[in-house]
Design a protein around this motif. Sequence first.
Motif, PDB file in Angstrom:
ATOM      1  N   HIS A   1       2.699 -22.491  -2.097  1.00 44.90           N
ATOM      2  CA  HIS A   1       1.799 -23.290  -2.936  1.00 44.90           C
ATOM      3  C   HIS A   1       0.340 -23.051  -2.559  1.00 44.90           C
ATOM      4  CE1 HIS A   1       0.920 -26.425  -5.793  1.00 44.90           C
ATOM      5  NE2 HIS A   1       0.234 -27.108  -4.900  1.00 44.90           N
ATOM      6  N   CYS A   2       0.054 -23.034  -1.275  1.00 41.82           N
ATOM      7  CA  CYS A   2      -1.319 -22.762  -0.854  1.00 41.82           C
ATOM      8  C   CYS A   2      -1.707 -21.324  -1.198  1.00 41.82           C
ATOM      9  CB  CYS A   2      -1.474 -23.018   0.643  1.00 41.82           C
ATOM     10  SG  CYS A   2      -3.210 -23.065   1.202  1.00 41.82           S
ATOM     11  N   SER A   3      -0.766 -20.416  -1.061  1.00 36.18           N
ATOM     12  CA  SER A   3      -1.032 -19.013  -1.389  1.00 36.18           C
ATOM     13  C   SER A   3      -1.416 -18.849  -2.854  1.00 36.18           C
ATOM     14  CB  SER A   3       0.200 -18.153  -1.082  1.00 36.18           C
ATOM     15  OG  SER A   3       0.483 -18.128   0.296  1.00 36.18           O
ATOM     16  N   THR A   4      -0.688 -19.511  -3.751  1.00 35.90           N
ATOM     17  CA  THR A   4      -1.004 -19.413  -5.173  1.00 35.90           C
ATOM     18  C   THR A   4      -2.388 -19.967  -5.457  1.00 35.90           C
ATOM     19  OG1 THR A   4       1.349 -19.656  -5.721  1.00 35.90           O
ATOM     20  CG2 THR A   4      -0.224 -19.939  -7.506  1.00 35.90           C
ATOM     21  N   ASN A   5      -2.703 -21.119  -4.876  1.00 32.05           N
ATOM     22  CA  ASN A   5      -4.030 -21.703  -5.080  1.00 32.05           C
ATOM     23  C   ASN A   5      -5.129 -20.765  -4.584  1.00 32.05           C
ATOM     24  OD1 ASN A   5      -4.289 -24.795  -5.983  1.00 32.05           O
ATOM     25  ND2 ASN A   5      -2.306 -24.500  -4.986  1.00 32.05           N
ATOM     26  N   LEU A   6      -4.940 -20.172  -3.430  1.00 25.74           N
ATOM     27  CA  LEU A   6      -5.937 -19.243  -2.899  1.00 25.74           C
ATOM     28  C   LEU A   6      -6.070 -18.022  -3.801  1.00 25.74           C
ATOM     29  CD1 LEU A   6      -5.102 -19.435   0.906  1.00 25.74           C
ATOM     30  CD2 LEU A   6      -7.203 -20.244  -0.187  1.00 25.74           C
TER      31      LEU A   6
ATOM     32  N   GLY B   1      -4.060 -14.716  -1.654  1.00 26.78           N
ATOM     33  CA  GLY B   1      -2.732 -15.306  -1.744  1.00 26.78           C
ATOM     34  C   GLY B   1      -1.752 -14.588  -0.844  1.00 26.78           C
ATOM     35  N   GLN B   2      -1.854 -13.282  -0.790  1.00 26.80           N
ATOM     36  CA  GLN B   2      -1.006 -12.500   0.093  1.00 26.80           C
ATOM     37  C   GLN B   2      -1.356 -12.742   1.559  1.00 26.80           C
ATOM     38  OE1 GLN B   2       1.647 -11.490  -1.448  1.00 26.80           O
ATOM     39  NE2 GLN B   2       1.468  -9.270  -1.314  1.00 26.80           N
ATOM     40  N   ARG B   3      -2.635 -12.862   1.843  1.00 27.84           N
ATOM     41  CA  ARG B   3      -3.104 -12.976   3.219  1.00 27.84           C
ATOM     42  C   ARG B   3      -2.670 -14.285   3.868  1.00 27.84           C
ATOM     43  NH1 ARG B   3      -3.768 -11.386   8.064  1.00 27.84           N
ATOM     44  NH2 ARG B   3      -5.662 -12.065   9.142  1.00 27.84           N
ATOM     45  N   PHE B   4      -2.578 -15.358   3.087  1.00 27.68           N
ATOM     46  CA  PHE B   4      -2.321 -16.653   3.701  1.00 27.68           C
ATOM     47  C   PHE B   4      -0.991 -16.680   4.454  1.00 27.68           C
ATOM     48  CE2 PHE B   4      -0.859 -21.105   3.709  1.00 27.68           C
ATOM     49  CZ  PHE B   4      -1.893 -21.647   4.461  1.00 27.68           C
ATOM     50  N   ALA B   5       0.052 -16.099   3.901  1.00 29.04           N
ATOM     51  CA  ALA B   5       1.343 -16.089   4.587  1.00 29.04           C
ATOM     52  C   ALA B   5       1.247 -15.361   5.922  1.00 29.04           C
ATOM     53  CB  ALA B   5       2.406 -15.429   3.706  1.00 29.04           C
ATOM     54  N   GLU B   6       0.473 -14.281   5.962  1.00 34.43           N
ATOM     55  CA  GLU B   6       0.291 -13.541   7.205  1.00 34.43           C
ATOM     56  C   GLU B   6      -0.419 -14.403   8.243  1.00 34.43           C
ATOM     57  OE1 GLU B   6      -1.951 -10.180   5.993  1.00 34.43           O
ATOM     58  OE2 GLU B   6      -0.361  -9.314   4.753  1.00 34.43           O
ATOM     59  N   VAL B   7      -1.472 -15.096   7.808  1.00 34.72           N
ATOM     60  CA  VAL B   7      -2.238 -15.930   8.730  1.00 34.72           C
ATOM     61  C   VAL B   7      -1.395 -17.109   9.210  1.00 34.72           C
ATOM     62  CG1 VAL B   7      -4.307 -17.354   8.956  1.00 34.72           C
ATOM     63  CG2 VAL B   7      -4.406 -15.232   7.672  1.00 34.72           C
TER      64      VAL B   7
END
Length: 317
Positions: free
Chosen positions: A231-236, A245-251
Amino acid sequence: MTNHEEAAAVRPLTLAWVNRQLEVGERIVRTEARRGGITAEMRRLTIGTRNAGTRDLVLRTFVNVEHAEDWLNREAGALTLLPGTGVPAPGLVAADPTAAHCEYPSFLMTHLAGRTVLDDEGLETRVPRLARQLVAIHALRPAERPREYVALTTADTVVTPNGADAAAWAAAIDVIRRPAPTYEGRFLHRDFHPGNVLFDVPPSKPASARITGVVDWAATSWGPADLDVAHCSTNLALLHGPAWGQRFAEVYEEAGGVLAAAASERLYWRVRDGLAFSQEVQMVSQPWREAGRTELTTRAVEERLDAYVTTLMNALG
């Protein structure tokens, strides 16, 4: 009375209810309508105290909103268990989820310092802080679990944007036709994104921004960490571009968070959340424009959503 004053005014029954929650000798000296809420009216109430000082409260009012009672009960439950956990959240003052005392279901809570930050500037600093905060939320183990998560979007309710990559969207829709993967349950905020996180941003040092609060706990649930991350990834992705959006999961993983091991399982949760936005692009983008991101028209956000879904299918599909 100006439009702003009218919007800030508290309805009579609600005003009487709020006054009953105040300490002896306290009174409301100012009300201010706040922007940014999608489902609720938000007002900041400045309270004059007995020692001639002031303190602030926040009033949320759900006007003709379906499931308001459930949302307010869940938020009250979440705010009851969060004190002492280290997660910065408002304090519960009072709740009237059935509108027994107010014109509409209402919620009164303490006010937190800080503001939402939706600009591109300073994003490199804020994203790791968002990830660390979400890891801390997922680490909570309440004595009583909130209810299991609910995912309302189905393969048949997805709205493919005009001009979207038809093949990528068809493949993405097929992904969520499958049964949900098994998962290890976590305490979820369920609506964690930049619009629900407050920051203190020093004017001269935007890179020193720090989180002062996480708000809007009405959708608190129990489910997979992947769902909150998605959800946060989509918003970003919609606010700042698909790469974020891709980067957030990595972080999130760099911060110690644990996601599904299989790429197919990660894809399921990311795609499910991304496709959910297809039904509400106009609704979610309007508060962003009101907050100053005027370039995020409905069409611009649709294009970013298409790019994000396509990116997910290329990277994980």
